[in-house]
Design an enzyme around this catalytic site. Structure first.
Site, PDB file in Angstrom:
ATOM      1  N   LYS A   1      89.648  21.985  39.238  1.00 43.72           N
ATOM      2  CA  LYS A   1      89.157  22.638  38.605  1.00 43.72           C
ATOM      3  C   LYS A   1      88.764  22.880  36.808  1.00 43.72           C
ATOM      4  O   LYS A   1      88.095  22.713  35.837  1.00 43.72           O
ATOM      5  CB  LYS A   1      87.578  23.328  38.273  1.00 43.72           C
ATOM      6  CG  LYS A   1      86.826  22.471  39.857  1.00 43.72           C
ATOM      7  CD  LYS A   1      85.624  23.096  40.703  1.00 43.72           C
ATOM      8  CE  LYS A   1      85.714  21.740  41.868  1.00 43.72           C
ATOM      9  NZ  LYS A   1      84.432  21.094  42.191  1.00 43.72           N
TER      10      LYS A   1
ATOM     11  N   ASP B   1      81.059  32.854  43.017  1.00 45.64           N
ATOM     12  CA  ASP B   1      81.485  31.759  42.407  1.00 45.64           C
ATOM     13  C   ASP B   1      82.050  31.465  41.134  1.00 45.64           C
ATOM     14  O   ASP B   1      80.748  30.818  41.036  1.00 45.64           O
ATOM     15  CB  ASP B   1      80.627  30.873  43.268  1.00 45.64           C
ATOM     16  CG  ASP B   1      81.156  29.632  44.171  1.00 45.64           C
ATOM     17  OD1 ASP B   1      82.614  29.030  43.207  1.00 45.64           O
ATOM     18  OD2 ASP B   1      80.563  28.920  44.346  1.00 45.64           O
TER      19      ASP B   1
ATOM     20  N   HIS C   1      76.682  25.575  45.965  1.00 40.10           N
ATOM     21  CA  HIS C   1      77.744  24.557  46.603  1.00 40.10           C
ATOM     22  C   HIS C   1      77.903  24.998  48.084  1.00 40.10           C
ATOM     23  O   HIS C   1      78.016  26.129  48.436  1.00 40.10           O
ATOM     24  CB  HIS C   1      78.914  24.312  45.644  1.00 40.10           C
ATOM     25  CG  HIS C   1      79.788  23.611  46.469  1.00 40.10           C
ATOM     26  ND1 HIS C   1      80.793  23.315  46.647  1.00 40.10           N
ATOM     27  CD2 HIS C   1      80.584  22.397  45.436  1.00 40.10           C
ATOM     28  CE1 HIS C   1      81.172  22.248  47.226  1.00 40.10           C
ATOM     29  NE2 HIS C   1      81.522  21.526  46.501  1.00 40.10           N
TER      30      HIS C   1
ATOM     31  N   CYS D   1      77.368  18.278  47.264  1.00 39.41           N
ATOM     32  CA  CYS D   1      77.968  18.865  48.448  1.00 39.41           C
ATOM     33  C   CYS D   1      76.745  20.425  47.884  1.00 39.41           C
ATOM     34  O   CYS D   1      77.240  21.820  47.567  1.00 39.41           O
ATOM     35  CB  CYS D   1      78.913  19.872  47.911  1.00 39.41           C
ATOM     36  SG  CYS D   1      80.939  19.048  48.266  1.00 39.41           S
TER      37      CYS D   1
ATOM     38  N   GLN E   1      83.254  26.794  38.374  1.00 38.07           N
ATOM     39  CA  GLN E   1      82.831  26.336  37.640  1.00 38.07           C
ATOM     40  C   GLN E   1      82.692  27.119  36.076  1.00 38.07           C
ATOM     41  O   GLN E   1      81.961  26.131  35.466  1.00 38.07           O
ATOM     42  CB  GLN E   1      81.298  25.575  37.720  1.00 38.07           C
ATOM     43  CG  GLN E   1      80.431  24.574  38.729  1.00 38.07           C
ATOM     44  CD  GLN E   1      81.834  23.491  38.800  1.00 38.07           C
ATOM     45  OE1 GLN E   1      82.209  22.278  37.814  1.00 38.07           O
ATOM     46  NE2 GLN E   1      82.041  21.901  39.513  1.00 38.07           N
TER      47      GLN E   1
END
Ligand code: PLP
Length: 405
Positions: A226, A200, A123, A364, A203
């Site tokens: 999220k 990261d 991202h 993104c 998600q």
């Protein structure tokens, strides 16, 4: 075991409504997920009854919010299995968490000609902060590519890491391809060469139990919105050994030990990195979202989401001219696709007319668009409150719209 969907959907009141005259099908969970009533109630309670700035006063409200905020830190520590609460820093989101590390780690450890490795499937939030830091410090970015199936070309990583490599930043799950990366393997490979790793997890945290000590990652970041929590709150987990050595990111109240015009000294972690009034009600709401997840069997929710993914992939593949981007064997509930002859924005707008919310655009992830030579994609992403019936509705809508073009 299939989750009790009737009960779960009741917890998410926003789902029970019509949009454009049709029952809402919310398939944009990778952008932001919805919040259960429990989170909404907790945030409301603090706004209605108990609001006071944290860490700053001795009155009843301040004590209650401070306790709840530090309690939230402990909840997140347990969720991540971090070694100590001080390794959990509240930020405004995954983006700010990565910017914090890129900036402060960069100041402390990156010198001219050093290298930072990211992957082609990141991202923008896990690319641009590193680029900005590399520009400031005279360092350079190296990019680990993925194949057309959406799988990282890990066999290249070993040779990419040199004595100049100072950090590797990789996504746990790609927001565009759905690929679940083998982060344990990546971390151990990088550590064999003494390179720290930032994961990261924006998600992944909504879907998996995370154990930062078993993974042995150096940094792990995610966002509240999220994972069924509020917007404007995020988390940075960092190993103390790094955080202690990194200079503060933002200056202001709370991050200081003592201020004089000659010299200011800084607070301990985590406060060193929490300048100003944090989004304490957001942190409390996020902890409630984590408690909500903990009240379910996270692994079985994840298996159910995977069933939804398989069902949706099976159906969508029957549509002629539909191409799915990213078909990694280990994949999360994200399907990005295009249908030949239909502009993704038209598709998104028409699906919305039918009450179906999907993401359209560049996700993104410009390098992913460039990899496949497309300008935009349509993305459907699932959460445990979605149903097989909704996938059928989505499939029928796509068939109908395709026939229109
Ligand atoms: N990383 C990934 C993989 C994402 O999917 C996102 C958001 O879509 C981010 C980082 C940025 O998250 P936020 O906008 O909540 O800071």
């Amino acid at each position: 075991m299939t989750p009790d969907l009737i009960k779960i959907r009741k917890d998410f009141p926003i789902l029970d409504q019509n949009v454009n005259g049709k029952p809402l099908v919310y398939f944009d969970n990778a952008a932001t997920s919805q919040r259960p009533q429990q989170v909404i109630d907790r945030i409301n309670d603090f706004s209605l009854l108990i609001n006071g700035n944290i860490h700053r006063a001795t009155h009843f409200f301040a004590n209650r919010t401070t306790e709840a905020f530090e309690g939230a830190r402990e909840t997140i520590r347990r969720f991540l299995n971090a070694g100590e609460p001080s390794e959990v820093i509240f930020t405004h989101g995954a983006t700010e968490s990565i910017n914090l590390v890129a900036h402060s780690f960069g100041e402390a450890f990156i010198n001219p000609d050093d290298e930072v490795i990211v992957t082609e499937m990141e991202h923008h939030a896990n690319i641009v902060p590193w680029q900005m830091m590399c520009e400031r410090r005279g360092a350079k970015i190296k990019v680990l590519p993925f194949g057309d199936d959406g799988v990282l070309q890990l066999e290249l990583l070993d040779n990419m890491i040199t004595s100049r490599t100072k950090i590797l930043a990789v996504t746990h799950i790609s927001n565009s391809l759905g690929t679940v990366n083998p982060i344990a393997e990546i971390i151990s490979l990088a550590h064999r060469k003494n390179v720290p790793v930032l994961i990261d997890g924006a998600q992944a945290a909504p879907h998996f139990s995370i154990d930062v000590q078993t993974l042995d990652c150096d940094f792990y970041v995610f966002s509240g919105h999220k994972m069924y929590g509020p917007t404007g709150i995020g988390v940075l987990y960092g190993k103390r050994k790094w955080l202690d050595l990194m200079p503060p990111f933002l200056g202001g109240g709370e991050m200081i030990d003592r201020v004089t015009f000659v010299k200011t000294t800084y607070n301990e972690i985590p406060y060193k990195f929490e300048a100003g009034t944090p989004h304490y009600i957001g942190a409390i709401g996020l902890a409630t979202a984590v408690e909500y997840l903990n009240n379910h069997d996270i692994a079985s929710l994840n298996r159910y989401e995977h069933d939804l993914l398989e069902e949706a992939s099976f159906k969508l593949k029957q549509i002629e001219g539909l191409r799915i981007y990213g078909e990694a064997p280990d994949k999360a509930g994200v399907i990005s696709f295009n249908i030949e002859g239909i502009h993704p924005f038209d598709l998104g707008t028409l699906l919305d007319q039918l009450g179906i919310a999907v993401r359209t655009g560049r996700l993104c992830a410009d390098p992913v668009m460039d990899h496949f030579g497309v300008e935009n994609m349509v993305r459907a992403s699932f959460a445990f409150y979605n149903t097989v019936q909704e996938i059928e509705t989505f499939y029928m809508a796509l068939i109908r719209l395709k026939a229109m073009f």
